[in-house]
Design a protein around this motif. Structure first.
Motif, PDB file in Angstrom:
ATOM      1  N   TYR A  69      -4.935  10.300   5.834  1.00 37.47           N
ATOM      2  CA  TYR A  69      -4.327   9.095   6.403  1.00 37.47           C
ATOM      3  C   TYR A  69      -3.266   8.523   5.460  1.00 37.47           C
ATOM      4  O   TYR A  69      -2.167   8.180   5.893  1.00 37.47           O
ATOM      5  N   ILE A  70      -3.581   8.424   4.185  1.00 38.54           N
ATOM      6  CA  ILE A  70      -2.625   7.873   3.217  1.00 38.54           C
ATOM      7  C   ILE A  70      -1.378   8.764   3.130  1.00 38.54           C
ATOM      8  O   ILE A  70      -0.249   8.262   3.086  1.00 38.54           O
ATOM      9  N   LEU A  73       0.611   8.186   6.187  1.00 39.47           N
ATOM     10  CA  LEU A  73       1.226   6.859   6.102  1.00 39.47           C
ATOM     11  C   LEU A  73       2.472   6.909   5.226  1.00 39.47           C
ATOM     12  O   LEU A  73       3.524   6.366   5.601  1.00 39.47           O
ATOM     13  N   ILE A  74       2.382   7.580   4.088  1.00 39.48           N
ATOM     14  CA  ILE A  74       3.553   7.716   3.213  1.00 39.48           C
ATOM     15  C   ILE A  74       4.672   8.460   3.942  1.00 39.48           C
ATOM     16  O   ILE A  74       5.840   8.069   3.862  1.00 39.48           O
ATOM     17  N   ALA A  87       3.828  -1.793   6.051  1.00 42.38           N
ATOM     18  CA  ALA A  87       3.291  -0.683   5.263  1.00 42.38           C
ATOM     19  C   ALA A  87       2.016  -1.100   4.533  1.00 42.38           C
ATOM     20  O   ALA A  87       1.028  -0.351   4.526  1.00 42.38           O
ATOM     21  N   GLY A  91      -1.838   0.295   5.160  1.00 43.30           N
ATOM     22  CA  GLY A  91      -2.654   0.810   4.066  1.00 43.30           C
ATOM     23  C   GLY A  91      -3.975   0.073   3.934  1.00 43.30           C
ATOM     24  O   GLY A  91      -5.023   0.688   3.751  1.00 43.30           O
TER      25      GLY A  91
END
Length: 119
Positions: A69-70, A73-74, A87, A91
């Motif tokens: 997921y991280i 997301l990035i 953002a 997170g």
């Protein structure tokens, strides 16, 4: 399975993963589901039933889902169109039960906006 059915399913999966936002949405659902399974199934099994293997299995599964997921997301944020507040919220959503599901609506709106611009 018929070849045309397989091609249709592959096309659906390809469409699901066609953009960073769609991948983020998918990863958010997986991360959210694994967190809920960890907190509502594995942890109670460990503490109330003495079944420690539940957290030994579900913990790493959720950890992997969180990392994915991280990373997605990035990837999505680096594509642009995100404010710092959005953002950070995305997170932080991964840290709270049901947070990923609440964040899903925001990501879905961003997908709709992105598709409208690309048409």
């Amino acid at each position: 399975m018929q070849p045309h059915v397989i091609r249709s399913k592959v096309a659906n999966i390809t469409a699901l993963m066609s953009s960073p936002l769609r991948r983020l949405r998918f990863a958010g659902w997986i991360e959210g589901c694994t967190l809920i399974a960890l907190l509502l199934v594995a942890v109670p099994l460990r503490h109330f039933a003495g079944f420690a293997a539940a957290t030994k299995i579900m913990g790493p599964v959720h950890g992997l889902a969180f990392i994915v997921y991280i990373v997605t997301l990035i990837d999505a944020v680096s594509g642009g169109g995100w404010t710092r507040k959005e953002a950070v919220r995305a997170g932080l959503a991964a840290l709270f039960p049901f947070g990923a599901f609440l964040n899903d609506r925001v990501v879905a709106v961003k997908i709709i906006q992105q598709e409208a611009v690309n048409r």
